[in-house]
Scaffold this active site. Sequence first.
Site, PDB file in Angstrom:
ATOM      1  N   VAL A  52       0.871  -1.182   0.000  1.00 19.93           N
ATOM      2  CA  VAL A  52       0.000   0.000   0.000  1.00 19.93           C
ATOM      3  C   VAL A  52       0.906   1.229   0.000  1.00 19.93           C
ATOM      4  O   VAL A  52       1.598   1.497   0.980  1.00 19.93           O
ATOM      5  CB  VAL A  52      -0.921   0.006   1.244  1.00 19.93           C
ATOM      6  CG1 VAL A  52      -1.789   1.259   1.266  1.00 19.93           C
ATOM      7  CG2 VAL A  52      -1.802  -1.250   1.269  1.00 19.93           C
ATOM      8  N   GLU A  53       0.914   1.933  -1.150  1.00 22.18           N
ATOM      9  CA  GLU A  53       1.830   3.072  -1.294  1.00 22.18           C
ATOM     10  C   GLU A  53       1.164   4.371  -0.835  1.00 22.18           C
ATOM     11  O   GLU A  53       0.005   4.383  -0.429  1.00 22.18           O
ATOM     12  CB  GLU A  53       2.313   3.139  -2.747  1.00 22.18           C
ATOM     13  CG  GLU A  53       3.083   1.879  -3.114  1.00 22.18           C
ATOM     14  CD  GLU A  53       3.668   1.892  -4.518  1.00 22.18           C
ATOM     15  OE1 GLU A  53       3.270   2.733  -5.338  1.00 22.18           O
ATOM     16  OE2 GLU A  53       4.536   1.025  -4.761  1.00 22.18           O
ATOM     17  N   ASN A  54       1.944   5.459  -0.895  1.00 19.44           N
ATOM     18  CA  ASN A  54       1.483   6.739  -0.375  1.00 19.44           C
ATOM     19  C   ASN A  54       2.094   7.857  -1.205  1.00 19.44           C
ATOM     20  O   ASN A  54       3.236   7.705  -1.685  1.00 19.44           O
ATOM     21  CB  ASN A  54       1.936   6.857   1.100  1.00 19.44           C
ATOM     22  CG  ASN A  54       1.261   7.988   1.825  1.00 19.44           C
ATOM     23  OD1 ASN A  54       1.568   9.155   1.617  1.00 19.44           O
ATOM     24  ND2 ASN A  54       0.329   7.648   2.674  1.00 19.44           N
ATOM     25  N   TYR A  57       6.197   9.200  -0.702  1.00 23.92           N
ATOM     26  CA  TYR A  57       6.685   7.892  -1.146  1.00 23.92           C
ATOM     27  C   TYR A  57       7.260   7.023  -0.026  1.00 23.92           C
ATOM     28  O   TYR A  57       7.074   5.812  -0.003  1.00 23.92           O
ATOM     29  CB  TYR A  57       7.763   8.056  -2.233  1.00 23.92           C
ATOM     30  CG  TYR A  57       7.289   8.711  -3.507  1.00 23.92           C
ATOM     31  CD1 TYR A  57       5.936   8.754  -3.851  1.00 23.92           C
ATOM     32  CD2 TYR A  57       8.201   9.304  -4.377  1.00 23.92           C
ATOM     33  CE1 TYR A  57       5.511   9.355  -5.025  1.00 23.92           C
ATOM     34  CE2 TYR A  57       7.785   9.901  -5.559  1.00 23.92           C
ATOM     35  CZ  TYR A  57       6.430   9.928  -5.878  1.00 23.92           C
ATOM     36  OH  TYR A  57       6.016  10.526  -7.028  1.00 23.92           O
ATOM     37  N   GLU A  64       4.537  -7.299   3.300  1.00 25.41           N
ATOM     38  CA  GLU A  64       4.862  -8.032   4.525  1.00 25.41           C
ATOM     39  C   GLU A  64       4.252  -7.367   5.752  1.00 25.41           C
ATOM     40  O   GLU A  64       3.945  -8.044   6.740  1.00 25.41           O
ATOM     41  CB  GLU A  64       6.387  -8.134   4.684  1.00 25.41           C
ATOM     42  CG  GLU A  64       7.071  -9.029   3.672  1.00 25.41           C
ATOM     43  CD  GLU A  64       7.401  -8.330   2.347  1.00 25.41           C
ATOM     44  OE1 GLU A  64       6.819  -7.268   2.052  1.00 25.41           O
ATOM     45  OE2 GLU A  64       8.261  -8.858   1.615  1.00 25.41           O
ATOM     46  N   CYS A  98      11.991  -5.862   5.322  1.00 27.52           N
ATOM     47  CA  CYS A  98      10.950  -6.855   5.605  1.00 27.52           C
ATOM     48  C   CYS A  98      11.539  -8.185   6.052  1.00 27.52           C
ATOM     49  O   CYS A  98      10.862  -8.953   6.746  1.00 27.52           O
ATOM     50  CB  CYS A  98      10.032  -7.011   4.402  1.00 27.52           C
ATOM     51  SG  CYS A  98       8.970  -5.553   4.227  1.00 27.52           S
TER      52      CYS A  98
HETATM   53  N1  THU Z   1       7.617  -4.155  -1.918  1.00 29.73           N
HETATM   54  C1  THU Z   1       6.951  -4.993  -1.056  1.00 29.73           C
HETATM   55  O1  THU Z   1       5.736  -4.856  -0.843  1.00 29.73           O
HETATM   56  N2  THU Z   1       7.669  -5.962  -0.433  1.00 29.73           N
HETATM   57  C2  THU Z   1       8.980  -6.212  -0.667  1.00 29.73           C
HETATM   58  O2  THU Z   1       9.576  -7.044   0.015  1.00 29.73           O
HETATM   59  C3  THU Z   1       9.652  -5.521  -1.772  1.00 29.73           C
HETATM   60  C4  THU Z   1       9.032  -4.237  -2.176  1.00 29.73           C
HETATM   61  C5  THU Z   1       6.852  -3.058  -2.549  1.00 29.73           C
HETATM   62  C6  THU Z   1       7.131  -1.711  -1.982  1.00 29.73           C
HETATM   63  C7  THU Z   1       6.752  -0.805  -3.128  1.00 29.73           C
HETATM   64  O3  THU Z   1       5.359  -0.530  -3.026  1.00 29.73           O
HETATM   65  C8  THU Z   1       7.008  -1.645  -4.362  1.00 29.73           C
HETATM   66  O4  THU Z   1       7.164  -2.981  -3.923  1.00 29.73           O
HETATM   67  C9  THU Z   1       8.242  -1.234  -5.144  1.00 29.73           C
HETATM   68  O5  THU Z   1       9.349  -1.197  -4.336  1.00 29.73           O
END
Ligand code: THU
EC number: 3.5.4.5
Length: 145
Positions: A52-54, A57, A64, A98
């Site tokens: 879930v982005e924002n 950033y 995870e 993570c």
């Molecule tokens: N991302 C994850 O959700 N888990 C990871 O272990 C690697 C990266 C996501 C974060 C971001 O929304 C997108 O992948 C690009 O980095």
Amino acid sequence: MRHSCPVEQREWDRLKEHAVDVMGGAYAPYSHYPVGAAALTDDGRTVVGCNVENAAYGVVLCAECGVVSQLHATGGGRLTHFVCVNGDGDVIMPCGRCRQLLFEHGGRDLELWTVSGIKTMAEVLPDAFGPDDLALVATEQNGTR
Ligand code: THU
């Protein structure tokens, strides 16, 4: 299933299907890189999460984070088996942050489906810092006071 034990490929495939499903719910309008993650718990539950982005950033929640939140929201316990996938449904590695997050809730024996096969957390985050390191200092301090 109270303790981590090897699971069959069939079970890994089922877990990966959960990861692919939840990846469909990812909110990734900035990176356009959806991620889904799924894990088994030591009492046999399946917990999942998506990224879930924002607009700010750096505030991104990796998939995870959702897994760990669901772990505790649904009764706690420990993670025993984990997999995460990208938008193509391919297995990816959990990012460094993570791995630390997963270590806290699964420890050295947590099994991960990685880009190079099934590995333990001890292999993907060797010599990890964790709760035991804090407990060690607390014990030493108790002994000197
Ligand atoms: N991302 C994850 O959700 N888990 C990871 O272990 C690697 C990266 C996501 C974060 C971001 O929304 C997108 O992948 C690009 O980095």
